[in-house]
Design an enzyme around this catalytic site. Structure first.
Site, PDB file in Angstrom:
ATOM      1  N   ASP A 111       7.637 -38.356  38.839  1.00 21.84           N
ATOM      2  CA  ASP A 111       7.417 -37.694  38.052  1.00 21.84           C
ATOM      3  C   ASP A 111       5.926 -37.914  37.535  1.00 21.84           C
ATOM      4  OD1 ASP A 111       9.805 -36.839  37.588  1.00 21.84           O
ATOM      5  OD2 ASP A 111      10.532 -38.251  35.955  1.00 21.84           O
TER       6      ASP A 111
HETATM    7  N1  URA Z   1      13.837 -40.604  38.116  1.00 20.39           N
HETATM    8  C1  URA Z   1      13.120 -40.057  36.990  1.00 20.39           C
HETATM    9  O1  URA Z   1      13.641 -39.593  36.165  1.00 20.39           O
HETATM   10  N2  URA Z   1      11.757 -39.909  37.355  1.00 20.39           N
HETATM   11  C2  URA Z   1      11.254 -40.524  38.537  1.00 20.39           C
HETATM   12  O2  URA Z   1       9.796 -40.371  38.584  1.00 20.39           O
HETATM   13  C3  URA Z   1      12.073 -40.957  39.559  1.00 20.39           C
HETATM   14  C4  URA Z   1      13.262 -40.927  39.198  1.00 20.39           C
END
Ligand code: URA
Length: 260
Positions: A111
Site C-alpha cells: 500500500d
Molecule cells: N497487506 C496490507 O494490508 N497492506 C500491504 O501493504 C501489504 C499487505
C-alpha cells in the site's frame, strides 16, 4: 516450478532487454544489418534467438546482456506500487533510467503508506509464480497495531476463520513481539486521526496476497494496523543495509531461490 532455461526470444526484444535501445530502435538497428547471431546476419527483428546458446554481435562486438532483471527496493511510505500514475510518486521513480528502461514492474503491491521489501522485475513468469495463489509463497510483515494482541488473535488467524469478501483466508501466523506502552497512535489514513491507547508489535506471516490483506485481517480482530513493513517474500529477505528508497540487484543465488 522450473523455468525453462533454453528459451528462445525475438532478437529485437533481446536487444531492448539490455536497456540500451528502445524496442523501436532495436528493430531499426537489426534492419540496418548491423546485428549478427553466430555467423548469420539477421535483418528480421522477429527472428528468434536462443538466449543461452547463441552469441549476438552488434557491429562485430559481442553483446553482453541481462535478460531478466531483479531488484529489491526498500519502499518508503508515500509511493504507489505502480509503474506510473498521473497523480503522485510511484516506486519506479526511485529507480534510475537505465534499469527502468527494462520494463520493470512491481511484483505485487505494498500500500502507499506501507514500507519495506518490494521486488521489481521484468521476469513475468517467475513473478507470476510468486504471486499465484496456487503456490502460497510466504510474505512476512512487521506490524504495529492499536490494541493488545492476544493468544486468541493468534488462534483466529491460524484457524482460517477470518473471511474477507465472503471467502475464508488461508491460515496466517502471528508472533507477538511486544505490547507497547500507552502512547499517541497516528493511524495510517489521515481521516482516522490520532488516538491514544495501547498498541502491539508483531510479525505476521501471510500465504496469499489479497487486497489490503494484513490490514483487513487485523481490523477484523479489532486491532487496526497503523504501521506495516514487509520483511520477506519467499526466500528473499529485505537487505538491512538498504535505507528507505534505496535498492539493489538480487544476487544470482537469490534469483535462483525464487525459481526453485
Ligand atoms: N497487506 C496490507 O494490508 N497492506 C500491504 O501493504 C501489504 C499487505
Amino acid at each position: 516450478m522450473k523455468i525453462k532455461s533454453d528459451q528462445t526470444e525475438r532478437l529485437d526484444k533481446i536487444l531492448a532487454s539490455t536497456g540500451r535501445w528502445s524496442r523501436k530502435d532495436a528493430r531499426e538497428l537489426i534492419k540496418s544489418g548491423r546485428v549478427r547471431a553466430n555467423d548469420a546476419m539477421i535483418k528480421n527483428p522477429a527472428e528468434k534467438v536462443n538466449i543461452k546458446a547463441d552469441a549476438v554481435y552488434i557491429d562485430g562486438e559481442l553483446m553482453v546482456y541481462r535478460r531478466e532483471v531483479w531488484i529489491m527496493l526498500n519502499k518508503p511510505a508515500g509511493y504507489l506500487s505502480a509503474t506510473e500514475d498521473g497523480r503522485g510518486p510511484v516506486v519506479l521513480d526511485l529507480i534510475p533510467p537505465e534499469p527502468r528502461k527494462l520494463n520493470l514492474f512491481p511484483v505485487g503491491r505494498l500500500d502507499k503508506d506501507s514500507e519495506g521489501l518490494l521486488l521489481l522485475t521484468n521476469d513475468g513468469q517467475t513473478a507470476h509464480h510468486l504471486l499465484s495463489p496456487k503456490y502460497h509463497v510466504e510474505k512476512i510483515y512487521y506490524i504495529q497495531v492499536s490494541g493488545v494482541l492476544t493468544e486468541d488473535d493468534i488462534k483466529k488467524l491460524r484457524s482460517g476463520e477470518i473471511r474477507l469478501d465472503g471467502k475464508p483466508c488461508l491460515p496466517a501466523d502471528l508472533e507477538i513481539l511486544n505490547i507497547g506502552e500507552t502512547r499517541e497512535i497516528k493511524n495510517q489514513t489521515p481521516s482516522d486521526g490520532q488516538t491514544r491507547g495501547a498498541w502491539s508489535e508483531a510479525r505476521l506471516i501471510l500465504r496469499e496476497g489479497r487486497y489490503h490483506q494484513a490490514k483487513r485481517m487485523l481490523a477484523a480482530l479489532g486491532k487496526p494496523v497503523f504501521y506495516l513493513k514487509r520483511l520477506q517474500m519467499g526466500n528473499i529477505k529485505l537487505d538491512p543495509s538498504l535505507k528507505p528508497g534505496q535498492f539493489r540487484y538480487l544476487t544470482d543465488d537469490e534469483i535462483n531461490s525464487l525459481r526453485g
